[in-house]
Design a protein around this motif. Structure first.
Motif, short mmCIF file in Angstrom:
data_model
loop_
_atom_site.label_atom_id
_atom_site.label_comp_id
_atom_site.label_asym_id
_atom_site.label_seq_id
_atom_site.Cartn_x
_atom_site.Cartn_y
_atom_site.Cartn_z
N GLU A 194 14.78 30.89 16.62
CA GLU A 194 15.00 31.25 15.23
C GLU A 194 14.32 32.56 14.89
OE1 GLU A 194 13.42 28.10 12.82
OE2 GLU A 194 11.74 27.78 14.17
N GLY A 195 14.61 33.06 13.69
CA GLY A 195 13.98 34.27 13.19
C GLY A 195 14.25 35.48 14.06
N VAL A 196 13.21 36.27 14.28
CA VAL A 196 13.37 37.53 15.02
C VAL A 196 13.72 37.28 16.49
CG1 VAL A 196 11.81 38.82 13.51
CG2 VAL A 196 10.88 37.61 15.48
N ASP A 197 13.41 36.08 16.99
CA ASP A 197 13.73 35.78 18.39
C ASP A 197 15.24 35.75 18.63
OD1 ASP A 197 11.07 35.59 19.07
OD2 ASP A 197 10.97 33.42 18.75
N LEU A 198 16.01 35.56 17.55
CA LEU A 198 17.46 35.54 17.69
C LEU A 198 18.01 36.91 18.10
CD1 LEU A 198 18.74 33.36 14.70
CD2 LEU A 198 18.96 32.87 17.13
N GLU A 199 17.23 37.97 17.82
CA GLU A 199 17.70 39.32 18.14
C GLU A 199 17.89 39.50 19.64
OE1 GLU A 199 14.99 42.05 16.39
OE2 GLU A 199 15.34 41.33 14.33
N SER A 200 17.18 38.71 20.44
CA SER A 200 17.30 38.84 21.90
C SER A 200 18.35 37.89 22.48
CB SER A 200 15.94 38.58 22.56
OG SER A 200 15.55 37.22 22.38
N CYS A 201 19.02 37.13 21.62
CA CYS A 201 20.02 36.16 22.09
C CYS A 201 21.41 36.80 22.15
CB CYS A 201 20.07 34.95 21.16
SG CYS A 201 18.62 33.90 21.28
N HIS A 202 22.09 36.57 23.24
CA HIS A 202 23.45 37.10 23.40
C HIS A 202 24.30 36.08 24.13
CE1 HIS A 202 21.98 41.07 22.16
NE2 HIS A 202 20.98 40.88 23.01
N VAL A 203 25.43 35.74 23.55
CA VAL A 203 26.37 34.84 24.22
C VAL A 203 27.05 35.60 25.35
CG1 VAL A 203 28.47 33.47 23.96
CG2 VAL A 203 26.74 33.45 22.15
N ILE A 204 27.03 35.01 26.55
CA ILE A 204 27.67 35.61 27.72
C ILE A 204 29.11 35.13 27.85
CG2 ILE A 204 27.55 35.93 30.21
CD1 ILE A 204 25.23 37.17 28.63
N GLY A 205 29.32 33.84 27.58
CA GLY A 205 30.67 33.30 27.70
C GLY A 205 30.69 31.79 27.69
N ILE A 206 31.88 31.25 27.94
CA ILE A 206 32.12 29.82 27.88
C ILE A 206 32.60 29.34 29.26
CG2 ILE A 206 33.35 27.97 26.68
CD1 ILE A 206 31.62 29.70 24.85
N PRO A 207 31.95 28.35 29.85
CA PRO A 207 32.43 27.84 31.15
C PRO A 207 33.80 27.19 31.01
CG PRO A 207 30.68 26.43 30.29
CD PRO A 207 30.76 27.62 29.39
N ARG A 208 34.74 27.61 31.85
CA ARG A 208 36.10 27.09 31.77
C ARG A 208 36.54 26.33 33.02
NH1 ARG A 208 36.66 26.42 26.79
NH2 ARG A 208 37.21 28.21 25.47
N VAL A 209 35.95 26.65 34.17
CA VAL A 209 36.33 25.98 35.42
C VAL A 209 35.04 25.62 36.15
CG1 VAL A 209 37.55 26.16 37.62
CG2 VAL A 209 38.50 27.26 35.58
N LEU A 210 34.96 24.38 36.63
CA LEU A 210 33.82 23.92 37.40
C LEU A 210 34.25 23.71 38.85
CD1 LEU A 210 30.92 22.71 37.63
CD2 LEU A 210 31.92 20.50 37.01
N ILE A 211 33.49 24.30 39.77
CA ILE A 211 33.76 24.14 41.19
C ILE A 211 32.56 23.44 41.81
CG2 ILE A 211 34.22 25.28 43.40
CD1 ILE A 211 34.95 27.23 40.29
N ARG A 212 32.80 22.32 42.46
CA ARG A 212 31.71 21.55 43.06
C ARG A 212 32.07 21.18 44.48
NH1 ARG A 212 30.27 16.84 39.46
NH2 ARG A 212 29.15 18.51 38.38
N GLU A 213 31.14 21.40 45.40
CA GLU A 213 31.36 21.03 46.80
C GLU A 213 30.77 19.63 47.04
OE1 GLU A 213 29.80 23.93 49.39
OE2 GLU A 213 31.15 25.52 48.74
N PHE A 214 31.51 18.80 47.79
CA PHE A 214 31.06 17.45 48.10
C PHE A 214 30.85 17.34 49.60
CE2 PHE A 214 33.52 17.00 44.19
CZ PHE A 214 32.62 16.33 43.39
#
Length: 214
Positions: A194-214
């Motif tokens: 919150e507050g001034v700390d929000l100035e350093s926050c930046h959304v990079i993106g939204i995960p759309r595909v998950l790849i998992r090795e089994f």
């Protein structure tokens, strides 16, 4: 063997009734009955962890074999290759690391991009377990690049502080001076920025595909 079958088998091996197991988990008998019948979508990750401890097994034992029930993916030669460029933390206070030096790449069917261009995405490796079980350590996520969230409560990749980057559920209220990073793993607390700390926050993106090795 499904999660429900494993729960039932382990419960019976301990000589517990559904009521007794429910009491140890803090849930009603009908919840245990529902899980054993295969309706497991609403099992909290915290209950999976408690059951695993009670049964003397790893949480992965209860959930990993569910993949045997998944349909086989369609095979296609129309694919796009993405280099894994960075790591994204599924915990807090972790600086992202450059993964491109490994030269590792993933191949994704073009249809998964849903008509978008390849340059609108980037591939990242998940590090940590605060987003377990939806995102696990070592998973690869294909992230749709965008600078804003679509709505509060959506899972996103965000940078904050001194180059920390994390994947979390992001809560906020339009017009208010705060946001909250919420893990899916109940063992980790939410983090409020919150507050001034929000100035350093930046959304990079939204995960759309998950790849998992089994």
């Amino acid at each position: 063997m499904t999660i429900g079958e494993k729960i039932k088998m382990q419960r019976k091996s301990l000589g517990l009734t559904q009521t007794e197991l429910g009491a140890k988990l803090g849930v009603q008998k009908n919840a245990v009955s529902k899980w054993e019948c295969g309706r497991v979508d609403d099992i909290p990750s915290s209950k999976i962890k408690v059951m695993a401890q009670l049964f003397g097994v790893q949480p992965s034992y209860l959930i990993d074999d569910e993949i045997t029930n998944l349909p086989s993916p369609a095979i296609t030669e129309d694919t796009i290759t993405f280099p894994i460029v960075t790591s994204v933390a599924a915990h807090y206070d972790s600086v992202s690391t450059d993964e491109s030096a490994t030269g590792e790449k993933i191949e994704v069917p073009r249809a998964y991009l849903k008509g978008r261009k390849a340059e609108e995405f980037c591939a990242m490796r998940v590090r940590g377990d605060s987003m377990y079980p939806d995102f696990r350590n070592g998973d690869i996520v294909l992230v749709l690049k965008q600078s804003t969230m679509n709505h509060s409560g959506e899972i996103g990749v965000i940078s904050y502080g001194d180059d920390e980057m994390t994947i979390k559920r992001i809560n906020y209220v339009d017009g208010e001076d705060w946001l909250e990073l919420v893990p899916l793993n109940n063992l980790y607390p939410p983090k409020r920025i919150e507050g001034v700390d929000l100035e350093s926050c930046h959304v990079i993106g939204i995960p759309r595909v998950l790849i998992r090795e089994f």
